[in-house]
Design a protein around this motif. Structure first.
Motif, PDB file in Angstrom:
ATOM      1  N   THR A   1       9.437   0.795  -3.131  1.00 38.63           N
ATOM      2  CA  THR A   1      10.001  -0.552  -3.153  1.00 38.63           C
ATOM      3  C   THR A   1       9.805  -1.126  -4.554  1.00 38.63           C
ATOM      4  N   LYS A   2      10.900  -1.427  -5.227  1.00 43.57           N
ATOM      5  CA  LYS A   2      10.812  -1.910  -6.613  1.00 43.57           C
ATOM      6  C   LYS A   2      11.421  -3.292  -6.803  1.00 43.57           C
TER       7      LYS A   2
ATOM      8  N   THR B   1      19.634   5.738   2.641  1.00 45.87           N
ATOM      9  CA  THR B   1      18.740   5.517   3.777  1.00 45.87           C
ATOM     10  C   THR B   1      18.466   4.025   3.916  1.00 45.87           C
ATOM     11  N   VAL B   2      18.444   3.546   5.152  1.00 46.31           N
ATOM     12  CA  VAL B   2      18.020   2.178   5.451  1.00 46.31           C
ATOM     13  C   VAL B   2      16.815   2.260   6.377  1.00 46.31           C
ATOM     14  N   PHE B   3      15.715   1.649   5.964  1.00 47.14           N
ATOM     15  CA  PHE B   3      14.501   1.595   6.775  1.00 47.14           C
ATOM     16  C   PHE B   3      14.437   0.264   7.510  1.00 47.14           C
ATOM     17  N   ILE B   4      14.086   0.319   8.780  1.00 43.38           N
ATOM     18  CA  ILE B   4      13.852  -0.878   9.574  1.00 43.38           C
ATOM     19  C   ILE B   4      12.354  -0.966   9.853  1.00 43.38           C
ATOM     20  N   ASN B   5      11.703  -1.989   9.304  1.00 46.69           N
ATOM     21  CA  ASN B   5      10.252  -2.169   9.450  1.00 46.69           C
ATOM     22  C   ASN B   5       9.476  -0.943   8.956  1.00 46.69           C
ATOM     23  N   TRP B   6       9.969  -0.352   7.889  1.00 44.13           N
ATOM     24  CA  TRP B   6       9.356   0.847   7.299  1.00 44.13           C
ATOM     25  C   TRP B   6       9.837   0.950   5.857  1.00 44.13           C
ATOM     26  N   CYS B   7       9.239   1.861   5.072  1.00 44.66           N
ATOM     27  CA  CYS B   7       9.694   2.022   3.687  1.00 44.66           C
ATOM     28  C   CYS B   7       9.092   3.282   3.077  1.00 44.66           C
ATOM     29  N   ASN B   8       9.672   3.710   1.952  1.00 41.09           N
ATOM     30  CA  ASN B   8       9.119   4.741   1.067  1.00 41.09           C
ATOM     31  C   ASN B   8       8.654   5.978   1.826  1.00 41.09           C
ATOM     32  N   ASP B   9       9.580   6.625   2.496  1.00 40.10           N
ATOM     33  CA  ASP B   9       9.228   7.782   3.313  1.00 40.10           C
ATOM     34  C   ASP B   9      10.442   8.702   3.379  1.00 40.10           C
ATOM     35  N   VAL B  10      10.193   9.982   3.642  1.00 35.52           N
ATOM     36  CA  VAL B  10      11.269  10.966   3.748  1.00 35.52           C
ATOM     37  C   VAL B  10      11.034  11.780   5.013  1.00 35.52           C
ATOM     38  N   HIS B  11      12.042  11.879   5.864  1.00 34.94           N
ATOM     39  CA  HIS B  11      11.918  12.558   7.149  1.00 34.94           C
ATOM     40  C   HIS B  11      12.824  13.783   7.182  1.00 34.94           C
ATOM     41  N   ALA B  12      12.283  14.898   7.644  1.00 35.18           N
ATOM     42  CA  ALA B  12      13.055  16.139   7.702  1.00 35.18           C
ATOM     43  C   ALA B  12      14.222  16.047   8.667  1.00 35.18           C
ATOM     44  N   GLU B  13      14.127  15.169   9.648  1.00 35.73           N
ATOM     45  CA  GLU B  13      15.106  15.144  10.733  1.00 35.73           C
ATOM     46  C   GLU B  13      16.422  14.474  10.356  1.00 35.73           C
ATOM     47  N   VAL B  14      16.430  13.656   9.306  1.00 32.49           N
ATOM     48  CA  VAL B  14      17.652  12.951   8.910  1.00 32.49           C
ATOM     49  C   VAL B  14      17.965  13.254   7.449  1.00 32.49           C
TER      50      VAL B  14
ATOM     51  N   SER C   1       0.817  -1.220   0.000  1.00 30.95           N
ATOM     52  CA  SER C   1       0.000   0.000   0.000  1.00 30.95           C
ATOM     53  C   SER C   1       0.848   1.267   0.000  1.00 30.95           C
ATOM     54  N   VAL C   2       1.932   1.261   0.771  1.00 35.83           N
ATOM     55  CA  VAL C   2       2.798   2.440   0.869  1.00 35.83           C
ATOM     56  C   VAL C   2       4.042   2.269   0.011  1.00 35.83           C
ATOM     57  N   GLY C   3       4.689   1.123   0.151  1.00 31.87           N
ATOM     58  CA  GLY C   3       5.976   0.934  -0.500  1.00 31.87           C
ATOM     59  C   GLY C   3       5.918   0.881  -2.008  1.00 31.87           C
ATOM     60  N   ARG C   4       4.853   0.282  -2.573  1.00 31.63           N
ATOM     61  CA  ARG C   4       4.841   0.102  -4.016  1.00 31.63           C
ATOM     62  C   ARG C   4       3.743   0.884  -4.729  1.00 31.63           C
ATOM     63  N   LEU C   5       2.543   0.993  -4.150  1.00 32.85           N
ATOM     64  CA  LEU C   5       1.415   1.511  -4.920  1.00 32.85           C
ATOM     65  C   LEU C   5       1.091   2.974  -4.675  1.00 32.85           C
ATOM     66  N   HIS C   6       1.661   3.589  -3.645  1.00 29.59           N
ATOM     67  CA  HIS C   6       1.342   4.999  -3.416  1.00 29.59           C
ATOM     68  C   HIS C   6       1.757   5.824  -4.625  1.00 29.59           C
ATOM     69  N   ASN C   7       0.912   6.778  -4.993  1.00 31.08           N
ATOM     70  CA  ASN C   7       1.164   7.629  -6.164  1.00 31.08           C
ATOM     71  C   ASN C   7       1.288   6.793  -7.436  1.00 31.08           C
ATOM     72  N   SER C   8       0.509   5.709  -7.499  1.00 28.65           N
ATOM     73  CA  SER C   8       0.520   4.796  -8.652  1.00 28.65           C
ATOM     74  C   SER C   8       1.901   4.209  -8.904  1.00 28.65           C
TER      75      SER C   8
END
Length: 477
Positions: free
Chosen positions: A283-284, A430-443, A269-276
């Motif tokens: 995640t590809k 970036t390495v995500f642990i139990n997360w994916c396809n996101d951008v954080h201002a703090e890092v 839902s988030v990693g592959r299909l968000h924004n089509s």
């Protein structure tokens, strides 16, 4: 008799229906250069305001965006086919990120006292605005990607010129929100220019840094232009730095101890299909441990088949049309066909449907892939996901760096030792642990390999990239 030539027009056209979306005049190089000079004049005043005052004015400017969310969300949907709810969500989330960036500014930009180590001197290092930042932003997340540089640049005391040709409404939004702050006009300007004119800006204009988000080919072109500029020593700043954030073919690994249903919900839902599926850090390439693969694939298939393709203005739509039109659909189908011909199996989707006047490739789950297939080597910018089942962690770790891209890597596991192994192995920003396809201002956000030149955006390092270091050495009596 008026013999002056009319300004050339950039006509946005729906690639599916061949109908006009919006037309706007293109600026000449001389017009763009005059606006760049105006921005430099404004920047000279802006940089001398205290950081706290710039922050307050910046936060006040966000009110324009807040008050015009619905109108600009609708225009984004018109221009790049993002479902209206998702377009509004991008603007809302972007506002939150801009506020967090503003909260970081004073800490990131303060002077640093350096230990003298017994030397008879007092040492200080300070951050100084570079001057004029030229941001070239993409269409897929038109607000999100542009704010990553525009926010830190303005807060650090720079002025900004922005090229946003495919989604010009977002360029106008930034200009109307930030161009005039504290009675200083010209701080953030949207240039309506074509690619040849943009190239001349990089080669000839009084800019101090280029931020480019886009394709690998586009990033290579930026690097070549900046190299050419370096030979023009009549310029005050011939040696430009660039921030390049390019494509991705990001890998994810779901280990044996992961909850396959929760992992599938996140990765599909988030990693592959968000924004089509049109996200650089989507995640590809997916690697599944054989123990959890069956349960994961059942949930993943169900999630893909629940998607509702359709008009971006239909509230029921969860997957809008691809921005690139029929050509983009055909390119993705060619990847699927190539994989099937080489022995892969389509578990879900894998076909094109017509709806509301648009063509859609249905969300596609492909198993039985190998590393030689195009779908595992090249970036697939749309809703298709190749899956490789592996026998153990070692096999997954041996494959995650196979593609030449290095934007993000994800691992789903609660095993701390495996998490550390993935962190140490991954060649990605970036390495995500139990997360994916996101951008954080703090890092920091950066791409390695074919995904960029490693110049960070966001975090304290993002402010550093858009400023210069000035060292102060005071002799002690």
């Amino acid at each position: 008799m008026n013999t002056s030539a009319a300004a050339p027009i950039n006509q946005l056209v729906d690639p599916y229906k061949k109908t006009p979306i919006r037309a706007y005049p293109l600026e000449s190089f001389s017009s763009a250069n005059a606006r760049i000079d105006d921005a430099r004049t404004a920047q000279q005043r802006w940089q001398h305001l205290p950081i706290a005052q710039r922050r307050e004015l910046f936060l006040n400017a966000l009110r324009y965006i807040e008050h015009n969310l619905d109108g600009y969300a609708s225009r984004i949907s018109d221009e790049m086919f993002k479902p209206l709810r998702q377009a509004r969500g991008e603007l809302e989330a972007g506002l939150g990120k801009l506020r967090r960036i503003a909260d970081m500014a004073e800490g990131a930009l303060h002077d640093t006292t350096v230990a003298a180590n017994g030397q008879p001197f007092a040492y200080t290092m300070r951050r100084v605005a570079k001057g004029l930042i030229y941001t070239i932003a993409p269409w897929n997340y038109p607000f999100f990607t542009a704010l990553n540089s525009i926010g830190p640049a303005l807060l650090a005391g720079n002025a900004v010129v922005l090229k946003h040709a495919s989604t010009p409404s977002v360029g106008e939004l930034f200009e109307r929100a930030f161009n005039t702050m504290g009675g200083i006009s010209g701080l953030c300007q949207h240039l309506s220019i074509d690619i040849p004119t943009s190239n001349r800006v990089i080669l000839e204009s009084a800019i101090d840094h280029v931020v480019f988000t886009g394709s690998v080919a586009g990033g290579a072109a930026m690097a070549q232009l900046v190299g050419q500029r370096a030979s023009n020593l009549t310029l005050r700043e011939p040696f430009l730095q660039t921030s390049l954030e390019l494509g991705g073919s990001d890998a994810a690994y779901v280990a044996a101890d992961a909850d396959p249903v929760k992992a599938a919900q996140m990765l599909i839902s988030v990693g592959r299909l968000h924004n089509s599926g049109q996200s650089c850090c989507a995640t590809k390439r997916l690697f599944l441990h054989q123990q959890i693969a069956p349960a994961f694939l059942v949930e993943a298939r169900a999630l893909m088949e629940k998607q509702v393709p359709g008009s971006p203005h239909d509230p029921a739509t969860t997957m809008g049309p691809l921005f690139g039109g029929p050509r983009a659909v055909e390119g993705l189908m060619a990847m699927v066909t190539d994989a099937v011909a080489a022995g892969a199996t389509v578990l879900s989707g894998g076909k094109v449907v017509e709806k509301d006047g648009y063509s859609f490739i249905l969300p596609t789950l492909i198993t039985g892939v190998n590393l030689q297939m195009k779908i595992m080597r090249e970036e697939a910018f749309g809703p298709i996901l190749p899956v490789m089942v592996v026998a153990n962690d070692d096999d997954a770790l041996a494959h995650i760096n196979h593609a030449l891209f290095g934007l993000t890597t994800s691992v789903f596991t609660d095993n701390a030792a495996l998490q550390d192994r993935v962190i140490d192995t991954a060649r990605s920003g970036t390495v995500f642990i139990n997360w994916c396809n996101d951008v954080h201002a703090e890092v920091a956000w950066s791409g390695w390999g074919h995904s960029g030149n490693g110049m960070p955006a966001l975090s304290d390092l993002g402010f550093e990239a858009l400023t210069r270091t000035q060292s102060i050495v005071r002799a002690l009596a």
